[in-house]
Motif scaffolding. Structure first.
Motif, PDB file in Angstrom:
ATOM      1  N   UNK A 157      56.545  66.437  12.500  1.00 40.37           N
ATOM      2  CA  UNK A 157      57.216  67.716  12.696  1.00 40.37           C
ATOM      3  C   UNK A 157      56.227  68.872  12.584  1.00 40.37           C
ATOM      4  N   UNK A 158      56.661  70.036  13.045  1.00 38.39           N
ATOM      5  CA  UNK A 158      55.825  71.232  12.970  1.00 38.39           C
ATOM      6  C   UNK A 158      56.181  72.106  11.776  1.00 38.39           C
ATOM      7  N   UNK A 159      57.327  71.870  11.175  1.00 43.73           N
ATOM      8  CA  UNK A 159      57.749  72.557   9.953  1.00 43.73           C
ATOM      9  C   UNK A 159      58.844  71.716   9.319  1.00 43.73           C
ATOM     10  N   UNK A 160      59.114  71.971   8.041  1.00 43.44           N
ATOM     11  CA  UNK A 160      60.146  71.235   7.315  1.00 43.44           C
ATOM     12  C   UNK A 160      61.132  72.245   6.736  1.00 43.44           C
ATOM     13  N   UNK A 161      62.409  71.969   6.922  1.00 45.63           N
ATOM     14  CA  UNK A 161      63.460  72.847   6.405  1.00 45.63           C
ATOM     15  C   UNK A 161      64.269  72.106   5.346  1.00 45.63           C
ATOM     16  N   UNK A 162      64.157  72.541   4.101  1.00 40.03           N
ATOM     17  CA  UNK A 162      64.942  71.970   3.011  1.00 40.03           C
ATOM     18  C   UNK A 162      66.310  72.651   3.036  1.00 40.03           C
ATOM     19  N   UNK A 163      67.324  71.899   3.360  1.00 39.48           N
ATOM     20  CA  UNK A 163      68.668  72.472   3.494  1.00 39.48           C
ATOM     21  C   UNK A 163      69.398  72.362   2.168  1.00 39.48           C
ATOM     22  N   UNK A 164      69.673  73.517   1.568  1.00 42.93           N
ATOM     23  CA  UNK A 164      70.469  73.551   0.351  1.00 42.93           C
ATOM     24  C   UNK A 164      71.933  73.735   0.696  1.00 42.93           C
ATOM     25  N   UNK A 165      72.218  74.485   1.755  1.00 48.29           N
ATOM     26  CA  UNK A 165      73.600  74.702   2.151  1.00 48.29           C
ATOM     27  C   UNK A 165      73.701  75.299   3.528  1.00 48.29           C
ATOM     28  N   UNK A 166      74.904  75.246   4.102  1.00 48.58           N
ATOM     29  CA  UNK A 166      75.210  75.831   5.400  1.00 48.58           C
ATOM     30  C   UNK A 166      76.239  76.933   5.221  1.00 48.58           C
ATOM     31  N   UNK A 167      76.230  77.882   6.153  1.00 50.90           N
ATOM     32  CA  UNK A 167      77.168  78.987   6.070  1.00 50.90           C
ATOM     33  C   UNK A 167      78.615  78.573   6.181  1.00 50.90           C
TER      34      UNK A 167
END
Length: 443
Positions: A157-167
């Protein structure tokens, strides 16, 4: 109301118990379980339409569109990452999983984002070869479920997104109902085929900001400090969440307002949890400014972005970029009138279809049915996404030039006024025709 719908003179509908509420009470009584659907909040809350730009005239000097440049580039991940993302436009594609969406739909998102010079995002459940192969810039989401989590894919990947929550569901986990757990989805997520998947509402290996800091350190080590680390939160206690994410070491903060979409969750979550995107942006900006991190770490805003006006207003309030999800699906053909017959066959209609969890999408987008997915042309879908992104960018540039800006990031709150007291208070800009910002003491 008209008589064809059962209305007769003298009948009054209750504002509290209207026909939709009555139908939902009776459905709940009949079925004994909460309603699950996709899409986002349908209730009306203050949004970008409640803001207006103050175009230039005499006191400000506009730019000529045919001769004077208005740049749109954005760099994400400048805080720590060795290789930040350099995007041509400030509009990215949000995380939408393979599982929620078909493989051709995921491929189309990659194609369109690449053509427009921006990034797309994996979503839950891992990375597919189609998506990686057609995405020049791909962000890998790390969610509480860990479904499909693969360190090798992290490195790809080109970046990593740690998802804590969604709107759409801050504090709640994800859902993928059993009829969308195909053989391929089951193999990627290490799940039994045909069984409902419920993702955890929190990460299994950390419980607070100090643990998040350790997790971000691990991700940097895995990727040799090359990849930007995003942290995504649903908009709730935005001020504190943003500051804690910055403290934990995030390069980029993603704030998703309550108008953000979802593939499937409880309707009660979608409509009653979180705060509007409009209210979240100033809170996030204030948090960054107090830490001296505004523009040093980047802010991406999502949740209800539809037009270039929405993009420009989000940037003016202090965002570095925005992210689109629901709008991208619609651009590819979701809810298109050409599929109205198919929607009616499954009890919905074009413009109203929100049963993304059902896997019966006649457009071939939110499905794992091979026959339905085959209807979707990934090349054409990618072209539509690219066209839509191009229009969003042109509209944003047009508004920025009208305000005298040579870069879209030069837009600022001073360029905005609000049409309602609620929007003025949330966005912290004056009510139109006044210098009054509700909730702020006069100088």
């Amino acid at each position: 109301m008209d008589e064809s719908n059962g209305w007769q003179p003298g009948l009054r509908e209750s504002a509290l118990f209207d026909r939709n509420v009555i139908a939902e009470i009776q459905r709940a009584a009949r079925e004994g379980i909460y309603d699950i659907r996709g899409f986002g909040a349908k209730r009306k809350v203050p949004h970008f339409d409640d803001l207006l730009f103050l175009g230039a005239s005499i006191s400000r000097y506009p730019l000529e569109g045919y001769r004077e440049r208005c740049d749109t580039d954005v760099t994400l991940g400048t805080r720590f990452a060795k290789t930040p993302l350099e995007l041509k436009i400030p509009v990215t594609i949000a995380g939408m999983s393979f599982g929620a969406l078909s493989a051709p739909a995921k491929e189309a998102l990659g194609r369109g984002a690449t053509e427009a010079g921006t990034s797309t995002t994996t979503g839950d459940g891992g990375m597919t070869p189609e998506e990686r192969g057609h995405s020049k810039t791909l962000v890998y989401q790390l969610l509480p479920s860990r479904y499909g989590m693969n360190p090798d894919d992290l490195r790809k990947a080109d970046a990593i997104e740690v998802v804590v929550g969604q709107g759409a569901k801050p504090g709640g986990g994800g859902m993928l109902l059993g009829h969308k757990i195909s053989d391929r989805v089951a193999a990627m997520r290490d799940l039994p085929k045909g069984i409902d998947q419920r993702s955890a509402c929190r990460h299994p290996d950390w419980t607070g900001p100090d643990d998040l800091e350790i997790k971000i350190g691990e991700l940097r080590e895995i990727t040799d400090w090359e990849k930007p680390i995003f942290v995504k939160v649903g908009a709730t206690r935005t001020y504190y969440d943003v500051q804690l994410a910055v403290k934990a070491g995030a390069d980029v903060i993603v704030v998703d307002g309550m108008q953000g979409g979802t593939a499937a969750t409880q309707d009660v979550f979608i409509e009653h949890v979180g705060i509007p995107t409009l209210a979240a942006i100033p809170l996030a900006v204030e948090a960054l400014q107090e830490l001296g991190m505004h523009r040093r770490g980047q802010l991406i805003v999502s949740g209800g972005i539809r037009t270039g006006a929405d993009v420009a207003k989000a940037l003016a309030l202090g965002a570095d970029a925005v992210s689109i999800g629901t709008a991208a699906l619609i651009a590819m053909g979701d809810n298109s009138p050409e599929h109205d017959v198919g929607y009616r066959e499954i009890g919905s209609a074009a413009g109203y279809y929100d049963d993304w969890q059902a896997g019966l999408d006649p457009a071939g987008i939110s499905t794992q049915d091979d026959e339905l997915a085959a209807r979707f042309d990934a090349v054409l879908g990618g072209r539509k996404i690219a066209n839509y992104l191009r229009v969003l960018t042109l509209e944003t540039q047009t508004l920025a030039r009208a305000c005298g800006k040579s870069h879209v990031h030069n837009l600022e709150p001073e360029d905005l006024v609000a049409l309602t007291i609620e929007a003025a208070a949330m966005a912290r800009v004056p009510l139109a025709g006044t210098d009054w910002i509700p909730g702020q003491s006069p100088l």
